[in-house]
Enzyme design. Structure first.
Site, PDB file in Angstrom:
ATOM      1  CB  ALA A  89       6.091   2.572  -1.593  1.00  0.00           C
ATOM      2  CG  MET A  90       6.641  -4.406  -0.995  1.00  0.00           C
ATOM      3  SD  MET A  90       6.269  -5.492   0.478  1.00  0.00           S
ATOM      4  CE  MET A  90       7.170  -6.801   0.105  1.00  0.00           C
TER       5      MET A  90
END
Ligand code: FAD
Lengths: 118, 522
Positions: A89-90
């Site tokens: 998700a980064m």
């Protein structure tokens, strides 16, 4: 008349209405002068790795959203890789967002941090 | 030069032609602003959609810092028929991120064009370049003690007003419908001309940021969610920061309460007693953004059972639905409205009010309160910890602000998501009369199986909602063509007629919202 002005950052300022209107007047004159100029705010370059960390990274990495990255002696190359590729998700950050130079400085900053005892 | 210098090419362009175009871009921008190396392009390929990264890989990225450079870029693009995909801050997560609509498009990255040109504290307006982030603007207002307040999308720290508004994004303050608060745009058109909308084209004008409509047809809307121009400046309105902001939550116990919640809130919202874009978040949105992980409760894939959702509700002291709203004004104004709100809720017989004093620093109250008060954060990324694996698409159908409609949409969405082993993670963002029903289709992108399910699920969501007369307000790049079909053939013909008139070489973001002269069939 007194009233409570609640600033969201948690500061509480008590003012009389007279003082308040004086402050507003001074503030407005100042602000108008500020605002007519062109290009009034431009943060093209970060002022070093710490600034990038404080402005962006800490919002996830010190709030339980992402893992703690300070104080783990993470290699600069690893940090660089994750910033450019993203990880799950980064998000990934391209060069125009964080230049190579700033990214290196960010990596060095994170690497040399010691773990903060709470 | 080797024959295969570029791993990815724009549609229908040869290596040689592309090389010539790249050389012209380099001459215009400098070598360092023409990114072609794989390690320079890799950040633009990071997507959250359930399709291969390669389907959205760019061939190059161009970094422009002036309007003249953008004009020069479109000139070269016309000459070589090179398609460009413009991003401002490029943080369009869950809608395609910074990646182009299709493989081979050249990214035009405007992040370095990041001047705050003008902030007027009397008229409460701003004029900014595309690369300005909400975070940067917030710091500017703070540093200069300007009593103004921003409205922004949840990734506020890193996203920006121009890109968000061009995609008609939303925020959480009374100015939360961002395109409604936009006032004046500067656009570089495909032929290189510069258009200023509204009052901006009048010689010596000074009302560009105060009057939206100008004279004759109002054009601004046509340039949003479209590919008719490149926005190089945008004006918008800022809310004066009120002396008092009172955020609060109303917690509801049951999933079926949504009907009553909406019926209760709508009159308060339409009458502006609650003036902001209220959010009604379900249990999993709430849990995710408070960093709760699914693995704490269940192992293996599949939809999370309702019994577990109720358990989480109890353990974490959350509601099945959680309403976040705020009151703004002087203490007297807030007191009056607070009385109306609390009495209305009391009379309804359900819903527990939580004030800021009661919530303290707990999440998700804290980040919600900040969003409603114009203070940037990134807490909502916690949603991705729920399932892990970094997969996300927003399914965002529009609904009437009517309880029965919201319940119907929620029930339909949950049924479809659960069928594919995924969870309903949804919120309703209350417009004045509409709801942006935003569902985060979360899946583990590291699992091939779950990724394929998510893809099929998204198709079914669009299909089944369409049958009921519902369509989304915005969608990720992989599904743009499909969603354009929902809006019917006449709209599409008009959109393509405009495209042919303004951009006959189809160089600006082909595929955006399904507008693409190369692929569109009458
Ligand atoms: C956890 C999370 C929460 C989110 N919450 C919200 C939310 O509350 N509200 C919301 O709206 N979104 C939300 N999003 C989605 C998205 O991240 C935001 O909308 C974000 O503001 C968009 O990215 P950006 O501002 O960097 O715009 P960009 O990525 O720069 O632009 C978005 C699109 O607009 C077009 N565009 C951009 N610049 C130009 C230009 N100069 N000329 C022509 N066209 C242009 C392009 O098609 C581009 O892809 C969320 C995402 C995540 C992950």
């Amino acid at each position: 008349m007194f009233f409570l002005k609640e600033n969201w950052a948690g500061k509480r300022i008590f003012m009389t209405s007279i003082t308040l209107s004086t402050i507003w007047l001074v503030l407005f004159v100042y602000m108008i002068e500020e605002a007519v100029g062109k290009d009034i705010g431009n943060s093209d370059q970060w002022s070093g790795g710490r600034n990038v960390y404080d402005t962006i990274c800490q919002h996830c990495h010190e709030t339980g959203v992402g893992p703690v990255i300070k104080g783990r002696q993470l290699p600069v190359e690893y940090i660089t890789h994750v910033v450019r590729h993203g990880f799950r998700a980064m998000p990934a950050f391209p060069e125009p967002y964080i230049s190579n130079e700033d990214l290196k400085s960010l990596g060095q900053y994170i690497q040399q941090t010691t773990s903060e005892k709470k | 030069m080797s024959e295969q210098k570029y791993a990815v090419l724009p549609r229908g362009i040869s290596q040689q032609e592309f090389q010539k175009a790249i050389e012209e871009f380099q001459k215009l921008l400098g070598d360092e602003n023409v990114l072609t190396k794989p390690e320079q392009l890799v950040p633009y390929t990071k997507i959250m959609m359930p399709v291969a990264d390669s389907e959205h890989a760019p061939s190059a990225a161009l970094v422009a810092t002036t309007v003249e450079q953008v004009q020069g870029i479109v000139r070269i693009c016309n000459k070589y028929k090179i398609p460009i995909w413009t991003i401002s801050t490029g943080r369009n997560f869950g809608y395609g991120s910074a990646a182009p609509q299709h493989r081979g498009q050249v990214i035009l990255d405007l992040k370095r064009m990041n001047k705050i040109i003008h902030v007027d504290p009397d008229l409460c307006t701003a004029l900014v370049e595309p690369g300005v982030t909400y975070g940067q603007l917030y710091d500017y207002l703070q540093k200069n003690n300007l009593p103004l307040m921003l409205s922004f999308s949840a990734p506020s720290v890193i996203a920006g007003p121009v890109g968000n508004t061009m995609d008609r994004g939303v925020g959480y303050t009374p100015y939360g419908e961002h395109f409604m608060m936009q006032c004046g745009m500067e656009l570089v058109l495909a032929n290189g001309e510069i258009l200023r909308t509204g009052m901006g084209s009048v010689k010596n004008e000074n009302s560009w940021q105060v009057f939206k409509w100008g004279y004759g047809p109002t054009l601004d809307g046509m340039f949003t969610q479209s590919n008719y121009g490149i926005c190089t400046k945008m004006g918008f309105w800022l809310m004066p920061r009120p002396p008092v902001i009172k955020p609060f939550e109303i917690r509801y116990e049951n999933e079926s309460d949504i009907t009553d919640i909406v019926e209760l809130l709508r009159p308060l919202r339409i009458a502006q007693i609650i003036p902001n874009s209220v959010v009604i978040a379900n249990i999993l949105w709430e849990a995710g953004s408070a960093n709760v992980r699914r693995s704490e409760y269940v192992t293996g894939g599949g939809a999370t059972p309702d019994s577990v959702l109720r358990q989480i509700q109890r353990d974490k002291n959350l509601g099945a639905w959680n309403v976040y709203a705020a009151l703004y004004g002087t203490q007297e104004q807030v007191d009056v409205n607070w009385k109306i709100v609390t009495e209305t809720i009391k009379k309804s017989g359900k819903g527990k009010i939580i004030t800021q004093e009661e919530a303290g620093n707990t999440q998700p109250f804290k980040y919600r309160a900040e969003l409603m008060s114009g203070i940037p954060n990134l807490q909502e990324f916690g949603l991705y910890n729920w399932r892990g694996g970094g997969g996300s698409m927003w399914f965002a159908p529009v609904s009437q602000a009517r309880g029965s409609e919201c319940d119907r949409q929620k029930t339909l969405a949950k049924k479809i998501l659960n069928k594919y082993g995924l969870d309903y993670v949804g919120e309703f963002i209350v417009g004045w009369r509409d709801m942006h029903h935003v569902i985060d289709v979360l899946y583990d992108r590291t699992s091939k199986e779950e990724t394929e399910s998510a893809y099929r699920c998204f198709h079914e969501l669009i299909n089944e909602f369409e049958k009921e007369g519902y369509a989304v307000y915005r969608v990720n790049t992989a599904f743009m063509e499909r969603v354009a079909q929902s809006y019917g053939p006449v709209k599409r013909r008009v959109e393509h007629a405009i495209k042919r008139a303004l951009d006959p070489n189809n160089i600006l973001a082909p595929g955006k919202s399904g507008i693409d002269l190369d692929t569109f069939k009458e």
